[in-house]
Write an enzyme that holds these catalytic residues in place. Structure first.
Site, PDB file in Angstrom:
ATOM      1  N   ASN A  10       0.866  -1.183   0.000  1.00 54.17           N
ATOM      2  CA  ASN A  10       0.000   0.000   0.000  1.00 54.17           C
ATOM      3  C   ASN A  10       0.898   1.228   0.000  1.00 54.17           C
ATOM      4  O   ASN A  10       1.498   1.552   1.021  1.00 54.17           O
ATOM      5  CB  ASN A  10      -0.892  -0.036   1.256  1.00 54.17           C
ATOM      6  CG  ASN A  10      -1.714   1.228   1.412  1.00 54.17           C
ATOM      7  OD1 ASN A  10      -1.837   2.018   0.472  1.00 54.17           O
ATOM      8  ND2 ASN A  10      -2.287   1.426   2.591  1.00 54.17           N
ATOM      9  N   TRP A  11       0.989   1.882  -1.139  1.00 55.19           N
ATOM     10  CA  TRP A  11       1.921   3.018  -1.260  1.00 55.19           C
ATOM     11  C   TRP A  11       1.343   4.299  -0.655  1.00 55.19           C
ATOM     12  O   TRP A  11       2.021   5.315  -0.603  1.00 55.19           O
ATOM     13  CB  TRP A  11       2.292   3.243  -2.729  1.00 55.19           C
ATOM     14  CG  TRP A  11       3.064   2.095  -3.335  1.00 55.19           C
ATOM     15  CD1 TRP A  11       3.475   0.949  -2.691  1.00 55.19           C
ATOM     16  CD2 TRP A  11       3.515   1.959  -4.687  1.00 55.19           C
ATOM     17  NE1 TRP A  11       4.148   0.125  -3.566  1.00 55.19           N
ATOM     18  CE2 TRP A  11       4.188   0.718  -4.802  1.00 55.19           C
ATOM     19  CE3 TRP A  11       3.417   2.767  -5.825  1.00 55.19           C
ATOM     20  CZ2 TRP A  11       4.758   0.280  -6.001  1.00 55.19           C
ATOM     21  CZ3 TRP A  11       3.977   2.325  -7.021  1.00 55.19           C
ATOM     22  CH2 TRP A  11       4.650   1.102  -7.099  1.00 55.19           C
ATOM     23  N   LYS A  12       0.104   4.259  -0.259  1.00 60.38           N
ATOM     24  CA  LYS A  12      -0.574   5.417   0.349  1.00 60.38           C
ATOM     25  C   LYS A  12      -0.378   6.668  -0.524  1.00 60.38           C
ATOM     26  O   LYS A  12      -0.290   6.549  -1.735  1.00 60.38           O
ATOM     27  CB  LYS A  12      -0.070   5.644   1.781  1.00 60.38           C
ATOM     28  CG  LYS A  12      -0.112   4.367   2.625  1.00 60.38           C
ATOM     29  CD  LYS A  12       0.004   4.632   4.087  1.00 60.38           C
ATOM     30  CE  LYS A  12       0.130   3.322   4.837  1.00 60.38           C
ATOM     31  NZ  LYS A  12      -0.018   3.437   6.259  1.00 60.38           N
ATOM     32  N   HIS A  95      -9.670   0.944   4.869  1.00 63.75           N
ATOM     33  CA  HIS A  95      -8.398   1.114   5.581  1.00 63.75           C
ATOM     34  C   HIS A  95      -8.634   2.046   6.770  1.00 63.75           C
ATOM     35  O   HIS A  95      -9.417   2.991   6.686  1.00 63.75           O
ATOM     36  CB  HIS A  95      -7.351   1.706   4.623  1.00 63.75           C
ATOM     37  CG  HIS A  95      -5.963   1.666   5.181  1.00 63.75           C
ATOM     38  ND1 HIS A  95      -5.533   2.556   6.128  1.00 63.75           N
ATOM     39  CD2 HIS A  95      -4.927   0.814   4.951  1.00 63.75           C
ATOM     40  CE1 HIS A  95      -4.272   2.272   6.445  1.00 63.75           C
ATOM     41  NE2 HIS A  95      -3.890   1.206   5.750  1.00 63.75           N
ATOM     42  N   GLU A  97      -7.021   4.398   7.923  1.00 62.66           N
ATOM     43  CA  GLU A  97      -6.758   5.823   7.661  1.00 62.66           C
ATOM     44  C   GLU A  97      -7.972   6.472   6.998  1.00 62.66           C
ATOM     45  O   GLU A  97      -8.244   7.651   7.193  1.00 62.66           O
ATOM     46  CB  GLU A  97      -5.491   5.974   6.807  1.00 62.66           C
ATOM     47  CG  GLU A  97      -4.251   5.687   7.659  1.00 62.66           C
ATOM     48  CD  GLU A  97      -3.045   5.214   6.867  1.00 62.66           C
ATOM     49  OE1 GLU A  97      -3.026   5.311   5.629  1.00 62.66           O
ATOM     50  OE2 GLU A  97      -2.105   4.715   7.524  1.00 62.66           O
ATOM     51  N   GLU A 167      -5.625  -5.393  10.631  1.00 63.98           N
ATOM     52  CA  GLU A 167      -4.637  -4.340  10.851  1.00 63.98           C
ATOM     53  C   GLU A 167      -4.956  -3.606  12.155  1.00 63.98           C
ATOM     54  O   GLU A 167      -5.771  -2.668  12.166  1.00 63.98           O
ATOM     55  CB  GLU A 167      -4.675  -3.336   9.698  1.00 63.98           C
ATOM     56  CG  GLU A 167      -4.338  -3.922   8.352  1.00 63.98           C
ATOM     57  CD  GLU A 167      -3.692  -2.885   7.449  1.00 63.98           C
ATOM     58  OE1 GLU A 167      -2.571  -3.118   7.014  1.00 63.98           O
ATOM     59  OE2 GLU A 167      -4.302  -1.837   7.217  1.00 63.98           O
ATOM     60  N   GLY A 173       2.000   1.998  10.785  1.00 64.45           N
ATOM     61  CA  GLY A 173       2.917   3.131  10.633  1.00 64.45           C
ATOM     62  C   GLY A 173       3.595   3.543  11.919  1.00 64.45           C
ATOM     63  O   GLY A 173       4.179   4.627  11.991  1.00 64.45           O
ATOM     64  N   SER A 212       3.111  -2.368  10.435  1.00 63.66           N
ATOM     65  CA  SER A 212       4.564  -2.320  10.659  1.00 63.66           C
ATOM     66  C   SER A 212       5.262  -3.629  10.299  1.00 63.66           C
ATOM     67  O   SER A 212       6.184  -4.059  10.996  1.00 63.66           O
ATOM     68  CB  SER A 212       4.865  -1.904  12.105  1.00 63.66           C
ATOM     69  OG  SER A 212       4.388  -0.597  12.351  1.00 63.66           O
ATOM     70  N   GLY A 233       2.680  -1.247   4.376  1.00 61.07           N
ATOM     71  CA  GLY A 233       2.705   0.180   4.050  1.00 61.07           C
ATOM     72  C   GLY A 233       4.126   0.659   3.842  1.00 61.07           C
ATOM     73  O   GLY A 233       4.710   0.498   2.769  1.00 61.07           O
ATOM     74  N   GLY A 234       4.702   1.193   4.890  1.00 67.75           N
ATOM     75  CA  GLY A 234       6.036   1.818   4.812  1.00 67.75           C
ATOM     76  C   GLY A 234       7.077   0.983   4.078  1.00 67.75           C
ATOM     77  O   GLY A 234       7.782   1.494   3.194  1.00 67.75           O
TER      78      GLY A 234
HETATM   79  C1  PEP Z   1      -0.922  -0.117   5.896  1.00 72.26           C
HETATM   80  O1  PEP Z   1      -0.800   0.873   5.220  1.00 72.26           O
HETATM   81  O2  PEP Z   1      -1.936  -0.809   5.776  1.00 72.26           O
HETATM   82  C2  PEP Z   1       0.125  -0.494   6.843  1.00 72.26           C
HETATM   83  C3  PEP Z   1       0.022  -1.617   7.467  1.00 72.26           C
HETATM   84  O3  PEP Z   1       1.170   0.389   6.988  1.00 72.26           O
HETATM   85  P1  PEP Z   1       2.572   0.071   7.729  1.00 72.26           P
HETATM   86  O4  PEP Z   1       3.101  -1.207   7.138  1.00 72.26           O
HETATM   87  O5  PEP Z   1       3.430   1.245   7.397  1.00 72.26           O
HETATM   88  O6  PEP Z   1       2.294  -0.068   9.184  1.00 72.26           O
END
Ligand code: PEP
Length: 254
Positions: A10-12, A95, A97, A167, A173, A212, A233-234
């Site tokens: 997920n590049w957000k 999600h 966010e 999640e 994040g 994470s 994500g990251g």
């Molecule tokens: C996400 O964007 O769904 C996520 C899990 O981000 P991260 O891996 O950065 O925690």
């Protein structure tokens, strides 16, 4: 049918088109292991370019959100058909966010899941508890309710094509992942919840962990019996890190 692990990046709201192309090119040029399905979800602005770039590659394309109406006066929104038109296979729905910053509630999430299926997209339904809910011992209640609300409107034949991502919000994040055991327990609970609707589908539905995930902890999750992959994500913004997470999900040959 054995569940094929799925790792989704997920590049957000990161990457210009040029940056997205650079990242996707690194993935396409690398040796991807067999037996793991891989997808990336760039921002909307890069979907068309990345779709062309992924042509002929096993890496699948996904979007980060979708609107439920097929067309109309909905300024700024993107319909499911627009995503399939661009070659998207997956779409992230609900999600945290989006729930947190854009007020998406379970009704909105449910509409998006149904509209995605109706147009041939595979929704990746995100569920998870906040830190205060976890501290209050409400993880099970919160996650079960989030899943049940969607299950209530989903026909049995759409359960196993659905992908669910557990999640925990406090892990997204933050660099503070759940433990493999903790995540496996909640994912097992989600599977039990699906099983109350249809046991066969529940056994076939892929349920990912997200929060994470990094190359350092990916194996801790991939080795858990209930967990079928990762929503990243990251670490997905760095090709080498994302590939390391993908490789951690490779099934050892039997
Ligand atoms: C996400 O964007 O769904 C996520 C899990 O981000 P991260 O891996 O950065 O925690």
């Amino acid at each position: 049918m054995p569940r094929v692990p799925l790792v989704v990046g997920n590049w957000k709201m990161h990457n210009t088109v040029a940056e997205a192309r650079h990242l996707a090119t690194s993935l396409v040029r690398s040796d991807l292991p067999s037996g793991v399905e891989v997808a990336v979800c760039p921002p909307f602005t890069a979907l068309a370019d990345i779709s062309r770039l992924l042509t002929g590659s096993p890496v699948r394309l996904g979007a980060q959100d979708v609107f439920w109406e097929p067309r109309g006066a909905y300024t700024g929104e993107i319909s499911p058909a627009m995503l399939t038109d661009l070659g998207c296979r997956f779409v992230i729905v609900g999600h945290s966010e989006r729930r947190q910053h854009f007020g998406e509630n379970d009704e909105v999430v449910t509409r998006k899941v149904r509209a995605s299926f109706a147009h041939g997209l595979v929704p990746i339904l995100c569920v998870g508890e906040r830190l205060d809910e976890r501290d209050a011992g409400q993880t099970e209640r919160v996650v079960t309710r989030q899943v049940e609300i969607v299950m209530a409107v989903l026909p049995a034949d759409q359960i196993s094509p659905l992908v669910i991502a557990y999640e925990p919000i406090w892990a997204i994040g933050t660099g503070r992942a759940a433990t493999g055991q903790e995540a496996n327990r909640v994912v097992g609970l989600i599977r039990e919840t699906l099983g109350r609707k249809d046991a066969t589908s529940a056994a076939e539905t892929r349920i990912l962990y997200g929060g994470s995930v990094t190359p350092a902890n990916a194996a801790e999750f991939s080795h858990q019996p209930e967990i079928d992959g990762a929503l990243v994500g990251g670490a997905s913004l760095d090709a080498a890190k994302f590939l390391a997470v993908v490789n951690a999900h490779r099934r050892s040959p039997v």
